[in-house]
Design a protein around this motif. Structure first.
Motif, short mmCIF file in Angstrom:
data_model
loop_
_atom_site.label_atom_id
_atom_site.label_comp_id
_atom_site.label_asym_id
_atom_site.label_seq_id
_atom_site.Cartn_x
_atom_site.Cartn_y
_atom_site.Cartn_z
N LYS A 1 0.64 -1.33 -0.14
CA LYS A 1 -0.08 0.00 0.15
C LYS A 1 0.88 1.36 0.16
O LYS A 1 0.47 1.61 -0.73
CB LYS A 1 -0.90 0.31 1.29
CG LYS A 1 -1.85 1.09 1.24
CD LYS A 1 -3.01 1.45 2.34
CE LYS A 1 -3.53 1.92 2.70
NZ LYS A 1 -4.40 2.19 3.50
N TYR A 2 1.85 1.27 0.43
CA TYR A 2 3.08 2.71 1.23
C TYR A 2 4.10 2.06 -0.04
O TYR A 2 5.21 3.45 -0.64
CB TYR A 2 2.49 2.64 2.14
CG TYR A 2 1.85 3.19 3.27
CD1 TYR A 2 1.04 4.50 3.28
CD2 TYR A 2 1.23 2.53 3.54
CE1 TYR A 2 -0.09 4.96 4.11
CE2 TYR A 2 0.07 2.21 4.74
CZ TYR A 2 -0.03 3.56 4.64
OH TYR A 2 -1.29 4.62 5.62
N PRO B 1 5.74 -0.69 -2.76
CA PRO B 1 5.98 -2.70 -3.41
C PRO B 1 6.88 -3.07 -2.62
O PRO B 1 6.93 -4.15 -3.31
CB PRO B 1 6.75 -1.61 -4.90
CG PRO B 1 8.18 -1.48 -4.39
CD PRO B 1 7.50 0.10 -3.61
N GLN B 2 6.45 -3.54 -1.33
CA GLN B 2 6.90 -4.73 -0.31
C GLN B 2 6.05 -5.09 0.47
O GLN B 2 5.57 -4.76 0.92
CB GLN B 2 7.96 -4.47 0.63
CG GLN B 2 9.35 -3.55 -0.63
CD GLN B 2 9.43 -2.90 -1.40
OE1 GLN B 2 9.51 -1.72 -0.66
NE2 GLN B 2 10.51 -2.50 -2.28
N LYS B 3 6.06 -6.32 1.10
CA LYS B 3 5.40 -7.44 1.68
C LYS B 3 6.28 -6.48 3.21
O LYS B 3 7.37 -6.26 3.08
CB LYS B 3 6.09 -8.05 1.63
CG LYS B 3 5.16 -9.47 2.97
CD LYS B 3 5.14 -10.36 3.05
CE LYS B 3 5.26 -11.29 4.32
NZ LYS B 3 6.12 -12.85 4.26
N ILE B 4 5.11 -6.10 4.09
CA ILE B 4 5.17 -5.74 5.61
C ILE B 4 5.49 -6.56 6.19
O ILE B 4 3.73 -7.73 6.44
CB ILE B 4 4.51 -5.21 5.94
CG1 ILE B 4 4.28 -3.20 4.89
CG2 ILE B 4 4.84 -3.75 7.52
CD1 ILE B 4 3.68 -2.09 5.06
N ALA B 5 5.67 -7.48 7.33
CA ALA B 5 5.76 -8.06 8.23
C ALA B 5 5.36 -7.52 9.32
O ALA B 5 6.66 -6.19 9.70
CB ALA B 5 6.71 -8.76 8.39
N GLY B 6 5.14 -7.80 11.06
CA GLY B 6 5.46 -6.93 12.14
C GLY B 6 5.64 -7.62 13.59
O GLY B 6 5.92 -8.50 13.19
N ALA B 7 6.12 -7.29 13.58
CA ALA B 7 6.73 -7.40 15.51
C ALA B 7 6.30 -6.84 16.66
O ALA B 7 6.50 -5.70 16.77
CB ALA B 7 7.94 -7.85 15.41
N ILE B 8 6.39 -7.49 18.06
CA ILE B 8 6.21 -6.40 19.04
C ILE B 8 7.27 -6.71 19.82
O ILE B 8 8.09 -7.56 20.36
CB ILE B 8 4.69 -6.99 20.08
CG1 ILE B 8 3.70 -7.60 18.64
CG2 ILE B 8 4.17 -6.46 21.01
CD1 ILE B 8 2.40 -7.65 19.61
N TYR B 9 7.12 -4.98 20.62
CA TYR B 9 8.91 -5.57 21.68
C TYR B 9 7.91 -4.66 22.85
O TYR B 9 6.81 -3.73 22.79
CB TYR B 9 9.79 -4.72 21.38
CG TYR B 9 10.72 -4.92 20.00
CD1 TYR B 9 12.14 -5.52 20.37
CD2 TYR B 9 10.15 -4.68 19.29
CE1 TYR B 9 12.79 -6.03 19.71
CE2 TYR B 9 11.22 -5.47 18.25
CZ TYR B 9 12.83 -5.88 18.33
OH TYR B 9 13.34 -6.63 17.14
N TYR B 10 8.70 -5.35 24.03
CA TYR B 10 7.70 -5.01 25.39
C TYR B 10 8.42 -3.91 25.88
O TYR B 10 7.03 -2.85 26.42
CB TYR B 10 8.88 -6.24 26.63
CG TYR B 10 8.12 -5.96 27.65
CD1 TYR B 10 6.60 -6.43 28.08
CD2 TYR B 10 9.16 -5.14 28.73
CE1 TYR B 10 6.10 -6.01 29.28
CE2 TYR B 10 7.48 -5.00 30.22
CZ TYR B 10 6.87 -5.47 30.30
OH TYR B 10 6.57 -5.22 31.71
N ASN B 11 9.19 -3.13 25.41
CA ASN B 11 9.54 -2.36 25.84
C ASN B 11 10.47 -1.02 25.02
O ASN B 11 11.37 -2.04 24.51
CB ASN B 11 9.52 -1.42 27.72
CG ASN B 11 10.56 -1.79 27.95
OD1 ASN B 11 11.86 -2.60 27.20
ND2 ASN B 11 10.76 -2.14 29.24
#
Length: 203
Positions: free
Chosen positions: A170-171, A173-183
């Motif tokens: 959308k933003y 031409p690549q795939k977007i992947a996500g991860a979560i950090y505690y702080n």
């Protein structure tokens, strides 16, 4: 709609040289390097339109009911090159993923509680599931939830990937992947360890 990013290899090479110089500059601490190059600044992928970075951060933050400043791009999309050991100095390309870090204790703890209950109710695991779970725990200990390592039958796994699939391409031409950090402290520490390792190996 995104515009095609022109990959400027000479510009990337210059950025690599600057980063290597920082590694060899003992006056710059690991924390400073992480803050200056990994956290601060406009990502390479948005070098021609930095407002798009905020738009992406805002969209992800809104979805997770967080603030845009809790959303950071990392990896080659941010630097223009990779510092991951298996892909060290590889230039960003159209085949690269866009890696997003969501730094939020609230979101982390929400998934933590759900995954804890899920694990307790899980009677048995296959060998492959056990190996995946052990790898998941390795990152979890460092304050990092990797959804690609969520248990196979955990209901939120597909929900997570469907969301990031919906905003991929959308933003950029690549795939977007996500991860979560505690702080933010654990986020910095994780990347500082990588910088320290690079320095120790005199890369």
């Amino acid at each position: 709609m995104w515009q095609t990013l022109i990959i400027d290899q000479s510009h990337i090479n210059q950025k690599i040289d600057i980063f290597k110089a920082a590694l060899h500059d003992n006056s710059q601490t690991e924390q400073l390097i992480v803050q200056k190059y990994i956290i601060h600044g406009t990502p390479y992928v948005f070098k021609d339109d930095e407002s798009k970075y905020f738009d992406l951060k805002h969209e992800i933050a809104t979805h997770f009911e967080e603030r845009p400043e809790c959303v950071l791009m990392v990896g080659s999309g941010k630097l223009g090159f990779s510092i991951a050991p298996s892909k060290l100095w590889n230039s960003f390309s159209e085949e690269s993923d866009i890696d997003i870090a969501i730094i939020s204790r609230e979101i982390f703890e929400k998934f933590w509680l759900e995954l804890y209950d899920f694990d307790i109710n899980l009677v048995d695991r296959t060998q492959r599931e056990q190996q995946r779970y052990e790898k998941f725990l390795k990152y979890f200990f460092k304050g990092w939830l990797r959804p690609d390592l969520f248990p196979f039958q955990y209901s939120r796994t597909n929900e997570w990937f469907q969301y990031f699939k919906s905003i991929s391409y959308k933003y950029t031409p690549q795939k977007i992947a996500g991860a979560i950090y505690y702080n933010s402290e654990l986020f910095e520490k994780y990347h500082m360890q990588n910088i320290k390792k690079m320095r120790r190996e005199d890369i």
